[in-house]
Enzyme design. Sequence first.
Site, PDB file in Angstrom:
ATOM      1  N   THR A  18       2.022  -8.841  -0.046  1.00 14.58           N
ATOM      2  CA  THR A  18       1.017  -9.870   0.214  1.00 14.58           C
ATOM      3  C   THR A  18      -0.377  -9.294   0.353  1.00 14.58           C
ATOM      4  OG1 THR A  18       1.650  -9.770   2.483  1.00 14.58           O
ATOM      5  CG2 THR A  18       2.471 -11.621   1.231  1.00 14.58           C
ATOM      6  N   ARG A  22      -1.492  -1.973  -4.096  1.00 14.64           N
ATOM      7  CA  ARG A  22      -2.368  -0.862  -3.718  1.00 14.64           C
ATOM      8  C   ARG A  22      -1.783   0.429  -4.229  1.00 14.64           C
ATOM      9  NH1 ARG A  22      -4.173  -2.039   2.421  1.00 14.64           N
ATOM     10  NH2 ARG A  22      -5.065  -4.076   1.956  1.00 14.64           N
ATOM     11  N   SER A 113      -8.920  -2.377   1.064  1.00 14.48           N
ATOM     12  CA  SER A 113      -9.352  -2.584   2.450  1.00 14.48           C
ATOM     13  C   SER A 113     -10.025  -1.356   3.048  1.00 14.48           C
ATOM     14  CB  SER A 113      -8.152  -3.035   3.281  1.00 14.48           C
ATOM     15  OG  SER A 113      -8.575  -3.414   4.562  1.00 14.48           O
ATOM     16  N   HIS A 114      -9.441  -0.820   4.116  1.00 12.17           N
ATOM     17  CA  HIS A 114     -10.051   0.283   4.853  1.00 12.17           C
ATOM     18  C   HIS A 114      -9.618   1.647   4.325  1.00 12.17           C
ATOM     19  CE1 HIS A 114      -6.274  -1.143   6.327  1.00 12.17           C
ATOM     20  NE2 HIS A 114      -5.998   0.098   6.648  1.00 12.17           N
ATOM     21  N   ASP A 277     -15.139  -2.934   7.851  1.00 11.10           N
ATOM     22  CA  ASP A 277     -14.388  -2.013   6.987  1.00 11.10           C
ATOM     23  C   ASP A 277     -14.756  -2.146   5.505  1.00 11.10           C
ATOM     24  OD1 ASP A 277     -13.140  -4.441   6.459  1.00 11.10           O
ATOM     25  OD2 ASP A 277     -11.202  -3.486   6.092  1.00 11.10           O
ATOM     26  N   ASP A 279     -13.685  -3.736   2.863  1.00 12.27           N
ATOM     27  CA  ASP A 279     -13.836  -5.047   2.231  1.00 12.27           C
ATOM     28  C   ASP A 279     -14.370  -6.115   3.188  1.00 12.27           C
ATOM     29  OD1 ASP A 279     -11.456  -4.979   3.670  1.00 12.27           O
ATOM     30  OD2 ASP A 279     -10.514  -6.499   2.414  1.00 12.27           O
ATOM     31  N   ASP A 281     -13.361  -7.368   6.139  1.00 12.69           N
ATOM     32  CA  ASP A 281     -12.587  -8.314   6.937  1.00 12.69           C
ATOM     33  C   ASP A 281     -12.307  -7.809   8.354  1.00 12.69           C
ATOM     34  OD1 ASP A 281     -10.756  -6.452   6.080  1.00 12.69           O
ATOM     35  OD2 ASP A 281      -9.306  -7.895   5.284  1.00 12.69           O
ATOM     36  N   ARG A 282     -12.417  -6.490   8.564  1.00 13.05           N
ATOM     37  CA  ARG A 282     -12.179  -5.966   9.923  1.00 13.05           C
ATOM     38  C   ARG A 282     -13.491  -5.800  10.680  1.00 13.05           C
ATOM     39  NH1 ARG A 282      -7.488  -1.333   9.810  1.00 13.05           N
ATOM     40  NH2 ARG A 282      -5.896  -2.653   8.856  1.00 13.05           N
ATOM     41  N   THR A 344       3.072  -8.937  12.123  1.00  9.68           N
ATOM     42  CA  THR A 344       1.851  -8.281  11.666  1.00  9.68           C
ATOM     43  C   THR A 344       1.478  -8.748  10.259  1.00  9.68           C
ATOM     44  OG1 THR A 344       2.320  -6.362  13.009  1.00  9.68           O
ATOM     45  CG2 THR A 344       0.882  -6.013  11.115  1.00  9.68           C
ATOM     46  N   GLU A 363      -5.675  -9.758  15.284  1.00 10.52           N
ATOM     47  CA  GLU A 363      -4.720  -8.664  15.312  1.00 10.52           C
ATOM     48  C   GLU A 363      -5.349  -7.478  16.028  1.00 10.52           C
ATOM     49  OE1 GLU A 363      -1.870  -8.237  11.874  1.00 10.52           O
ATOM     50  OE2 GLU A 363      -3.751  -8.565  10.822  1.00 10.52           O
ATOM     51  N   GLU A 364      -4.486  -6.639  16.618  1.00 14.84           N
ATOM     52  CA  GLU A 364      -4.973  -5.452  17.322  1.00 14.84           C
ATOM     53  C   GLU A 364      -5.660  -4.470  16.375  1.00 14.84           C
ATOM     54  OE1 GLU A 364      -3.420  -2.471  16.353  1.00 14.84           O
ATOM     55  OE2 GLU A 364      -2.224  -3.747  15.036  1.00 14.84           O
ATOM     56  N   SER A 365      -5.415  -4.626  15.076  1.00 12.94           N
ATOM     57  CA  SER A 365      -5.977  -3.709  14.092  1.00 12.94           C
ATOM     58  C   SER A 365      -7.384  -4.107  13.663  1.00 12.94           C
ATOM     59  CB  SER A 365      -5.060  -3.660  12.876  1.00 12.94           C
ATOM     60  OG  SER A 365      -4.812  -4.976  12.415  1.00 12.94           O
ATOM     61  N   LYS A 376      -9.252 -12.625   7.602  1.00 12.07           N
ATOM     62  CA  LYS A 376     -10.017 -12.217   8.769  1.00 12.07           C
ATOM     63  C   LYS A 376     -11.447 -11.955   8.309  1.00 12.07           C
ATOM     64  CE  LYS A 376      -7.702  -7.782   8.248  1.00 12.07           C
ATOM     65  NZ  LYS A 376      -6.245  -7.643   8.148  1.00 12.07           N
TER      66      LYS A 376
HETATM   67  C1  G1P Z   1      -2.284  -2.839   8.953  1.00 12.78           C
HETATM   68  C2  G1P Z   1      -2.501  -3.479  10.303  1.00 12.78           C
HETATM   69  C3  G1P Z   1      -2.215  -4.959  10.226  1.00 12.78           C
HETATM   70  C4  G1P Z   1      -3.072  -5.592   9.134  1.00 12.78           C
HETATM   71  C5  G1P Z   1      -2.875  -4.844   7.825  1.00 12.78           C
HETATM   72  C6  G1P Z   1      -3.832  -5.344   6.742  1.00 12.78           C
HETATM   73  O1  G1P Z   1      -0.960  -3.017   8.539  1.00 12.78           O
HETATM   74  O2  G1P Z   1      -1.692  -2.875  11.288  1.00 12.78           O
HETATM   75  O3  G1P Z   1      -2.473  -5.551  11.463  1.00 12.78           O
HETATM   76  O4  G1P Z   1      -2.737  -6.930   8.952  1.00 12.78           O
HETATM   77  O5  G1P Z   1      -3.118  -3.454   8.011  1.00 12.78           O
HETATM   78  O6  G1P Z   1      -5.165  -5.159   7.118  1.00 12.78           O
HETATM   79  P1  G1P Z   1       0.171  -1.884   8.725  1.00 12.78           P
HETATM   80  O7  G1P Z   1      -0.342  -0.652   8.046  1.00 12.78           O
HETATM   81  O8  G1P Z   1       0.320  -1.662  10.192  1.00 12.78           O
HETATM   82  O9  G1P Z   1       1.401  -2.480   8.081  1.00 12.78           O
HETATM   83 ZN    ZN Z   2      -9.994  -4.847   5.141  1.00 12.11          ZN
END
Ligand code: G1P
Ligand code: ZN
Length: 542
Positions: A18, A22, A113-114, A277, A279, A281-282, A344, A363-365, A376
């Site tokens: 989802t 990558r 993403s990051h 980050d 892209d 979203d964080r 998550t 999310e905590e991330s 996000k």
């Molecule tokens: C990580 C973060 C999760 C976030 C995801 C996408 O996933 O922990 O909260 O939704 O990146 O940004 P993880 O690597 O833990 O599966």
């Molecule tokens: Zn991102």
Amino acid sequence: MHLKTVSTTPITGQKPGTSGLRARTRTFMQPGYLENYVQSAFDVVGPLTGKTLTLGGDGRFFNAEAIQTILKMAAANGADRVVVGKDGFLSTPAASAVIRRLGTDGGLILSASHNPGGRDGDFGVKYNVPNGGPAPESVTDAVHAQTLEITEYRTLEAPDIDLGKVGENYLGRMVAEVIDPVATHAELMRELFDFDAIRELFASGFRMRFDAMHAITGPYAKTILEEELGASEGTVVNALPLPDFGGGHPDPNPVHAAPLMAELFGPNAPDFGAASDGDGDRNMIVGRGCYVTPSDSLAVLAANAHLAPGYAAGIKGIARSMPTSRAANRVADRLGIPCFETPTGWKFFGTLLDAGLVTLCGEESAGTGSNHVREKDGLWAVLLWLNILAVRRKGVAEILSEHWALHGRDHYSRHDYEGIDADAAERLMDGLRDELPRLPGQEVEGLTITMADDFSYSDPVDGSTAERQGIRIMFGETVRVVFRLSGTGTVGATLRVYLEQFDPDPDVRHGECEVLDRVARAAGALAGIHERLGRRSPDVRT
Ligand code: G1P
Ligand code: ZN
């Protein structure tokens, strides 16, 4: 210009999920690889005849080439129109906003993403559905199956279009419309937040530092914070998106955004600091001498959201991912609204947002967002904080300690063990799973286990289920440890250990480390981290 079919390159190793597909940038650069995913997505959501798509990316290496490839494929697959951000740029939340506002039939977002970018970094592509959110598993599974099936993709032989100029271009019969990537998102932000109050805050001498980490949010932050809200020039640093993010790791946390932390904890620190980050979203939020954990940020935003015009009527509910601290639940209880606990990943919030059950999620991330888009949104979180600071006229540290005084404090930390052997990681998790029934009643580091399970979820809206979403171990009501393996890495495995301890009557002078030391030792002993992984300490603590 003519249509042609070309062979695809098989996608092996990485299963598109989802968060899309990558992989290493070099893998993506193989002829026919990106095309395999894109053609499969078009096959699954198509036919594209009569349809409009949104397209953009975070500007990482290979972004522009990938955009040109996808535009020609969309034309060859019969799309009516593709709306693409200038220079091929769109932050993930902006892409979600464009899909929703223009009502396009979904879109493609190019990002990992990051994860670091560059020729030797990572690249990614994902398909978002017409509600602006990530495609559900049913769609991504179908796309994955199709990538294994097809051997050819359709494209148009045509010159590249000029991505640097806003306006319409033709690719065969398809219109490729280059749009200002910032405008739609900025318009949405103006509707949600009290820009006048924030403008006054800056005019009163309030100082801020925003670290865009050479990623996509730079242009958005410059336009909104400096040009529109009057933050002084230079407030936004590392504002120019670079293909390799300047060699950095565009993940806004105290480790990767160390310079921002140093500035906010140093002499002459500004009032407020933030970062986002790759892209966009964080987000990371820092006050003067005070780091706000993402879990606390979600709770504070939920408790104060009504101060922003877009949420003045109050929020309907909150959703947090399971490993996120329970600080949000305490706010929800006080407000008399529900707080949902989901696995998550942002996709689990989509059904709840669409059904109007929740307004805020996090999310905590470092992901926080609301029902304004279906991703996000880093800059959204920063602007909501600014709106709150502008109305309350207090510092971040004061707002936080008042919040803890009212709700109690959930001390929180995440320890990541990166690049570990995938089999060893699976064995560690299986070992814990096997032990689950025998854990309650056991004592570790003087803490007694009261409950242990492997989190499973049933979506209250569509009834879909998700199993094995992370091992939760409770030590009474106050201490919790969660173990799960990352699902987003591209090399080896990453074990995430989430540590939490609630203090109903907190002493603000205590740092997270000292409070959570014993919890960390208990987690290490339970999972046998040292014996199984040969690691004495985590690679990253956030
Ligand atoms: C990580 C973060 C999760 C976030 C995801 C996408 O996933 O922990 O909260 O939704 O990146 O940004 P993880 O690597 O833990 O599966
Ligand atoms: Zn991102």
